[in-house]
Design a protein around this motif. Structure first.
Motif, short mmCIF file in Angstrom:
data_model
loop_
_atom_site.label_atom_id
_atom_site.label_comp_id
_atom_site.label_asym_id
_atom_site.label_seq_id
_atom_site.Cartn_x
_atom_site.Cartn_y
_atom_site.Cartn_z
N ARG A 172 -58.35 -5.50 72.91
CA ARG A 172 -58.28 -6.67 72.04
C ARG A 172 -59.69 -7.11 71.68
O ARG A 172 -60.66 -6.71 72.31
CB ARG A 172 -57.48 -7.81 72.66
CG ARG A 172 -58.19 -8.58 73.72
CD ARG A 172 -57.35 -9.78 74.15
NE ARG A 172 -58.14 -10.61 75.04
CZ ARG A 172 -57.73 -11.74 75.54
NH1 ARG A 172 -56.52 -12.18 75.27
NH2 ARG A 172 -58.50 -12.45 76.32
N VAL A 173 -59.75 -7.94 70.65
CA VAL A 173 -61.00 -8.56 70.22
C VAL A 173 -60.80 -10.06 70.35
O VAL A 173 -59.72 -10.58 70.05
CB VAL A 173 -61.33 -8.18 68.76
CG1 VAL A 173 -62.58 -8.91 68.29
CG2 VAL A 173 -61.49 -6.68 68.62
N ARG A 174 -61.82 -10.73 70.84
CA ARG A 174 -61.71 -12.18 70.94
C ARG A 174 -62.97 -12.84 70.40
O ARG A 174 -64.00 -12.21 70.20
CB ARG A 174 -61.47 -12.61 72.38
CG ARG A 174 -62.70 -12.58 73.26
CD ARG A 174 -62.41 -13.27 74.56
NE ARG A 174 -63.56 -13.20 75.46
CZ ARG A 174 -63.70 -14.00 76.48
NH1 ARG A 174 -62.78 -14.91 76.74
NH2 ARG A 174 -64.75 -13.89 77.26
N LEU A 175 -62.85 -14.12 70.17
CA LEU A 175 -63.96 -14.95 69.76
C LEU A 175 -63.63 -16.38 70.14
O LEU A 175 -62.49 -16.67 70.54
CB LEU A 175 -64.25 -14.81 68.26
CG LEU A 175 -63.08 -15.00 67.29
CD1 LEU A 175 -62.77 -16.47 67.02
CD2 LEU A 175 -63.40 -14.30 65.98
N PHE A 176 -64.60 -17.25 70.04
CA PHE A 176 -64.38 -18.67 70.29
C PHE A 176 -64.74 -19.45 69.04
O PHE A 176 -65.67 -19.08 68.32
CB PHE A 176 -65.24 -19.17 71.47
CG PHE A 176 -64.72 -18.74 72.81
CD1 PHE A 176 -63.80 -19.51 73.50
CD2 PHE A 176 -65.13 -17.54 73.38
CE1 PHE A 176 -63.31 -19.11 74.74
CE2 PHE A 176 -64.66 -17.12 74.61
CZ PHE A 176 -63.74 -17.92 75.29
N VAL A 177 -63.99 -20.51 68.79
CA VAL A 177 -64.25 -21.37 67.65
C VAL A 177 -64.28 -22.82 68.13
O VAL A 177 -63.41 -23.25 68.90
CB VAL A 177 -63.23 -21.16 66.51
CG1 VAL A 177 -61.82 -21.54 66.93
CG2 VAL A 177 -63.65 -21.89 65.25
N HIS A 178 -65.28 -23.55 67.70
CA HIS A 178 -65.44 -24.96 68.07
C HIS A 178 -64.33 -25.79 67.43
O HIS A 178 -63.92 -25.53 66.30
CB HIS A 178 -66.82 -25.45 67.59
CG HIS A 178 -67.23 -26.76 68.14
ND1 HIS A 178 -66.72 -27.96 67.69
CD2 HIS A 178 -68.14 -27.08 69.11
CE1 HIS A 178 -67.28 -28.96 68.34
NE2 HIS A 178 -68.14 -28.46 69.22
N GLN A 179 -63.88 -26.78 68.15
CA GLN A 179 -62.80 -27.64 67.66
C GLN A 179 -63.14 -28.31 66.33
O GLN A 179 -62.24 -28.65 65.56
CB GLN A 179 -62.46 -28.72 68.69
CG GLN A 179 -63.57 -29.74 68.89
CD GLN A 179 -63.29 -30.72 70.02
OE1 GLN A 179 -62.56 -30.40 70.97
NE2 GLN A 179 -63.85 -31.91 69.91
#
Length: 186
Positions: free
Chosen positions: A138-145
């Protein structure tokens, strides 16, 4: 626009530095990156040389993709970091599968809305899932609220929130949401 999407070369550290500093000057930098312009600008040349050499090594733990225009100017970038099972995370439990973590997503303002971000993601995600690439599950990332524009793009691309989130290091009241894209199995 005719951009070539390619990986960086080790000798391009000055260009990597310039693009990163441009990203950190962007008005959205505060919710897009965990580094400040001041910290990055103060780093010595040796840091940028090492970072670029690591991001250029196809057999390493990361690979940086850039969008190069016909005039040679770089319009954007994304970096894929390989994360192995068992690696501890900010989310608590260790990673349970081999995955690629996309970071440093940036496209210069004049190139936004042209499909360039999709092109960069296509290259990074293809490499992440390829057996001769990262071979990730899988590929993941984070995004700020507080970054709904980025989250909207990630959703259009196919990422979904995993239900996991982490506090932002310099602002523990704020959250970064994990978004994931699983490899399609035949």
């Amino acid at each position: 626009m005719g951009h070539l999407i390619r990986t960086v070369r080790a000798d391009e550290w000055r260009r990597v530095r310039e693009l990163r500093l441009a990203a950190l000057r962007d008005p959205a930098a505060g919710v897009a990156f965990l580094e400040t312009y001041e910290r990055a600008a103060a780093r010595p040349d040796a840091y940028w040389k090492d970072r670029t050499a690591s991001a250029a090594a196809r057999d390493g733990a990361m690979l940086q993709f850039v969008a190069e225009g016909p005039d040679g100017a770089w319009a954007g970038s994304v970096t894929a970091l390989v994360e192995e099972p068992g690696t501890p995370t900010l989310l608590g439990a260790p990673i349970d599968r081999r995955q690629a973590h996309l970071v440093g997503v940036y496209v210069r303002p004049e190139a936004r809305g042209t499909g360039l971000t999709e092109d960069l993601f296509d290259a990074a995600v293809t490499w992440a899932f390829a057996p001769d690439g990262a071979a990730a599950e899988r590929v993941r990332l984070f995004v700020h609220q507080d970054n709904p524009r980025a989250e909207a793009f990630y959703r259009r691309y196919g990422f979904t929130r995993s239900g996991q989130h982490a506090p932002v290091p310099d602002d523990p009241a704020a959250r970064e949401y994990e978004m994931v894209l699983d490899r399609e199995t035949p």
